[in-house]
Design an enzyme around this catalytic site. Structure first.
Site, mmCIF file in Angstrom:
data_model
loop_
_atom_site.group_PDB
_atom_site.id
_atom_site.type_symbol
_atom_site.label_atom_id
_atom_site.label_comp_id
_atom_site.label_asym_id
_atom_site.label_seq_id
_atom_site.Cartn_x
_atom_site.Cartn_y
_atom_site.Cartn_z
ATOM 1 N N LYS A 1 61.206 110.510 96.625
ATOM 2 C CA LYS A 1 60.385 110.933 95.647
ATOM 3 C C LYS A 1 59.239 109.999 95.229
ATOM 4 C CE LYS A 1 63.889 111.596 92.566
ATOM 5 N NZ LYS A 1 64.779 111.106 93.412
ATOM 6 N N ARG B 1 65.602 116.318 84.729
ATOM 7 C CA ARG B 1 66.797 116.273 85.359
ATOM 8 C C ARG B 1 68.019 116.935 84.827
ATOM 9 N NH1 ARG B 1 65.627 110.833 87.932
ATOM 10 N NH2 ARG B 1 67.413 110.195 89.151
ATOM 11 N N ARG C 1 67.605 99.725 100.633
ATOM 12 C CA ARG C 1 66.954 99.050 99.751
ATOM 13 C C ARG C 1 67.731 98.081 98.770
ATOM 14 N NH1 ARG C 1 64.173 103.203 95.662
ATOM 15 N NH2 ARG C 1 66.526 102.975 94.942
ATOM 16 N N ARG D 1 67.260 96.247 92.153
ATOM 17 C CA ARG D 1 67.887 97.448 91.378
ATOM 18 C C ARG D 1 69.158 97.241 91.180
ATOM 19 N NH1 ARG D 1 64.747 103.241 92.192
ATOM 20 N NH2 ARG D 1 66.969 103.899 91.390
ATOM 21 N N ARG E 1 75.595 108.098 91.232
ATOM 22 C CA ARG E 1 74.221 108.659 90.958
ATOM 23 C C ARG E 1 74.205 110.123 91.746
ATOM 24 N NH1 ARG E 1 70.526 103.981 93.355
ATOM 25 N NH2 ARG E 1 69.012 105.536 92.827
#
Ligand code: AP5
Ligand code: MG
Length: 193
Positions: free
Chosen positions: A14, A89, A128, A134, A146
């Site tokens: 996204k 969401r 990542r 993060r 998640r």
């Protein structure tokens, strides 16, 4: 005005595709994850509250993110359109967004939903996590939490917009350029109607 939701599970691309879409179509990018991470960086009370959920891979309470989106819409009165990334969401967020846009005499024109296999999502996010800093990318358990949260609370948001025939599924695997071209083709089709 053209308002787009870029939808999909964690790691579906996204953010990557949003950057390209906002520059091509002149949209304002509203990404609740990015807004929340800015609040955390600034150590605001809202950021501190959000962090306790984000670190576990859970969704932040609806009222927090709806308030942020409402302020962001008000802060951009002359926008030619918005690209919503990571929002809505939950059903409650979708209903709140529809109401906020209606007050501004507009609505959602299109939801583009990126489809990526779970193994690919996990491999992208672990990769990542090596460099992103993060806290929710660092281990597979949080990444899986998640994705579970997405299936439990978020995937049904597509059904909300499907009722109004606004959803197009897009294959989210392949090169970034190929996926971008598929997204642009759907936007072009919608805009020419
Ligand atoms: P958020 O920041 O929205 O994260 P997310 O949805 O979990 O997903 P990501 O941003 O990690 O993935 P993405 O789909 O943007 O993919 P990206 O382009 O980065 O939310 C984080 C947290 O904030 C939530 O867990 C929740 O706690 C809270 N939150 C946020 N919004 C909320 C809301 N509305 N309500 C409640 N809580 C909320 O790509 C991922 C990786 O893949 C990158 O490394 C990228 O380089 C790579 N990649 C991209 N495309 C490709 C490709 N085609 N091939 C190979 N690799 C690719
Ligand atoms: Mg993102």
């Amino acid at each position: 005005m053209f308002n787009l939701i870029l939808f999909g599970p964690p790691g579906s691309g996204k953010g990557t595709q949003s950057e390209k879409l906002i520059s091509k179509y002149g949209l304002i990018h509203l990404a609740t994850g990015d807004l929340l991470r800015s609040e955390i960086a600034a150590q605001t009370p809202l950021g501190m509250e959000a962090k306790s959920f984000m670190d576990k891979g859970e969704l932040v309470p609806d009222e927090v993110v709806i308030g942020m989106i409402s302020s962001a819409l008000d802060a951009n009165p002359d926008a030619g359109g918005f690209l919503f990334d990571g929002f809505p969401r939950t059903e409650a967020q979708a209903e709140a967004l529809d109401k906020l846009l209606k007050l501004k005499k507009t609505g959602i024109h299109l939801m583009l939903a990126l489809e990526v296999s779970e193994s690919e999502l996990i491999s992208r996010l672990l990769n990542r996590g090596k460099t992103s800093g993060r806290s929710d990318d660092v281990n597979e358990d949080i990444i899986r939490a998640r994705i579970a949260e997405y299936h439990k609370k978020t995937s049904a948001v597509a059904d909300h917009y499907r009722k109004f025939d606004k959803v197009k599924q897009i294959k989210g695997e392949g090169s970034i350029e190929e996926i971008f071209n598929s997204l642009c083709a759907e936007i072009g089709r919608k805009k020419s109607l």
